[in-house]
Design a protein around this motif. Sequence first.
Motif, short mmCIF file in Angstrom:
data_model
loop_
_atom_site.label_atom_id
_atom_site.label_comp_id
_atom_site.label_asym_id
_atom_site.label_seq_id
_atom_site.Cartn_x
_atom_site.Cartn_y
_atom_site.Cartn_z
N MET A 240 -27.06 63.77 -6.59
CA MET A 240 -27.44 64.73 -5.55
C MET A 240 -26.32 64.85 -4.53
O MET A 240 -25.72 63.84 -4.15
CB MET A 240 -28.73 64.27 -4.86
N PRO A 241 -26.01 66.08 -4.06
CA PRO A 241 -24.98 66.21 -3.03
C PRO A 241 -25.38 65.47 -1.78
O PRO A 241 -26.56 65.21 -1.52
CB PRO A 241 -24.92 67.73 -2.79
N ARG A 242 -24.38 65.13 -0.96
CA ARG A 242 -24.67 64.40 0.27
C ARG A 242 -25.48 65.26 1.23
O ARG A 242 -25.16 66.43 1.46
CB ARG A 242 -23.36 63.97 0.92
N VAL A 243 -26.52 64.66 1.78
CA VAL A 243 -27.42 65.32 2.72
C VAL A 243 -27.40 64.51 4.01
O VAL A 243 -27.32 63.27 3.97
CB VAL A 243 -28.85 65.39 2.14
N PRO A 244 -27.45 65.16 5.17
CA PRO A 244 -27.45 64.40 6.43
C PRO A 244 -28.50 63.29 6.45
O PRO A 244 -29.64 63.48 6.03
CB PRO A 244 -27.76 65.48 7.47
N ALA A 245 -28.09 62.13 6.98
CA ALA A 245 -28.92 60.93 6.90
C ALA A 245 -30.26 61.09 7.60
O ALA A 245 -31.26 60.49 7.20
CB ALA A 245 -28.16 59.75 7.50
N TYR A 246 -30.31 61.91 8.66
CA TYR A 246 -31.55 62.03 9.42
C TYR A 246 -32.68 62.65 8.60
O TYR A 246 -33.86 62.49 8.92
CB TYR A 246 -31.36 62.79 10.72
N PHE A 247 -32.33 63.35 7.51
CA PHE A 247 -33.38 63.91 6.67
C PHE A 247 -34.16 62.83 5.93
O PHE A 247 -35.33 63.05 5.60
CB PHE A 247 -32.79 64.92 5.68
N ASP A 248 -33.54 61.69 5.68
CA ASP A 248 -34.29 60.60 5.04
C ASP A 248 -35.46 60.17 5.92
O ASP A 248 -36.58 59.97 5.44
CB ASP A 248 -33.37 59.41 4.77
N ALA A 249 -35.21 60.04 7.22
CA ALA A 249 -36.28 59.66 8.15
C ALA A 249 -37.33 60.76 8.24
O ALA A 249 -38.54 60.47 8.30
CB ALA A 249 -35.69 59.36 9.52
N CYS A 250 -36.89 62.00 8.25
CA CYS A 250 -37.84 63.12 8.30
C CYS A 250 -38.73 63.14 7.06
O CYS A 250 -39.95 63.32 7.16
CB CYS A 250 -37.10 64.44 8.42
N LEU A 251 -38.13 62.95 5.90
CA LEU A 251 -38.89 62.96 4.66
C LEU A 251 -39.88 61.80 4.60
O LEU A 251 -41.02 61.95 4.13
CB LEU A 251 -37.94 62.92 3.47
N LEU B 198 -32.92 78.96 0.91
CA LEU B 198 -31.92 78.27 0.10
C LEU B 198 -31.51 76.98 0.78
O LEU B 198 -31.28 76.95 1.99
CB LEU B 198 -30.71 79.18 -0.11
N ASN B 199 -31.40 75.92 -0.01
CA ASN B 199 -30.99 74.62 0.52
C ASN B 199 -30.33 73.83 -0.60
O ASN B 199 -30.68 73.97 -1.77
CB ASN B 199 -32.19 73.86 1.07
N ILE B 200 -29.41 72.95 -0.22
CA ILE B 200 -28.73 72.14 -1.22
C ILE B 200 -29.55 70.92 -1.63
O ILE B 200 -29.28 70.29 -2.65
CB ILE B 200 -27.34 71.71 -0.68
N ASP B 201 -30.59 70.61 -0.84
CA ASP B 201 -31.40 69.41 -1.05
C ASP B 201 -32.75 69.78 -1.66
O ASP B 201 -33.61 70.39 -1.00
CB ASP B 201 -31.61 68.71 0.30
N VAL B 202 -32.96 69.41 -2.91
CA VAL B 202 -34.21 69.78 -3.59
C VAL B 202 -35.41 69.10 -2.96
O VAL B 202 -36.54 69.61 -3.06
CB VAL B 202 -34.13 69.42 -5.09
N ARG B 203 -35.23 67.97 -2.29
CA ARG B 203 -36.36 67.29 -1.63
C ARG B 203 -36.90 68.14 -0.49
O ARG B 203 -38.13 68.24 -0.30
CB ARG B 203 -35.92 65.92 -1.11
N GLN B 204 -36.02 68.74 0.28
CA GLN B 204 -36.46 69.62 1.35
C GLN B 204 -37.17 70.85 0.80
O GLN B 204 -38.19 71.30 1.35
CB GLN B 204 -35.27 70.04 2.22
N LEU B 205 -36.65 71.39 -0.28
CA LEU B 205 -37.28 72.56 -0.89
C LEU B 205 -38.67 72.23 -1.42
O LEU B 205 -39.58 73.07 -1.36
CB LEU B 205 -36.40 73.10 -2.01
#
Length: 263
Positions: free
Chosen positions: A1-12, A93-100
């Motif tokens: 998976m492409p690099r995603v900003p670290a703060y999204f891990d806490a959000c998820l 559109l987003n590069i992170d499938v988890r957010q989608l």
Amino acid sequence: MPRVPAYFDACLEAIDQGAAIDHVHLGHWDQPDAVGPSRARAGFARAQARLSEHCVDRLELRTGDRVLDVGCGFGGTVRAIRQSHPGIAVIGLNIDVRQLAVAHRGDGMPDKAAWVAADACRLPFRDSVFEKLLCVEAAFHFASRQIFFEEAYRVLSPGGVLVMSDIVLAKPPLPVATIAAFADRLEADYGPWPAIWTSLDATRADAERAGFALEVTDATANTWPSYHTIAPDDRAGLTGGVVLRELHRLGCLRYLHLRLERR
């Protein structure tokens, strides 16, 4: 998976535990000087939605418009557009499938929105397919604003519009070691941030080279109460939020609303 900003891990993780998170960006207050810490924290989610509303207003949406939200996060702005303009086709559109995946689950409307996993610098669409593009506080993560502008120009129809909110950071008048520590912290907490130190002039030049006419609104002051939430104190040490807060205080952070019209 492409690099995603670290703060999204806490959000998820928070979402998995039941939190409702529509937006992951700063907030906008029309009268920021009248907002104290408690009120700012209590109203942060509404202020985030308000910032998105400002961006959507600048799109000047019309019936029949096809809209692409680039870097759509958890889909809050896409859902807002679909609720306020039900006749408009919009894609997130987003590069992170988890957010989608979160955006898809949260789309409670009968006709589901389209969610596309792709890189903002390699948009998987044919030429001139959209009338409007939106990018809320995401472009500084992209590999290149210039390439993104070129791709945006390509997929927009003649006279089409790209509206963005963007953070522009100037190198602060501080010791070299402090500047390096600031850059490292921003990259660790909010990266990828390929061009940390830049300017509005550089953004304008990139936009004009791609073929856009650029209008700028400075909303820096309106975002100030956000730091009562993302950097309430210094007990956690040097965080990315603290760095942004200090750059704002030094006058080295500008929060800009950009409207780019395809010539």
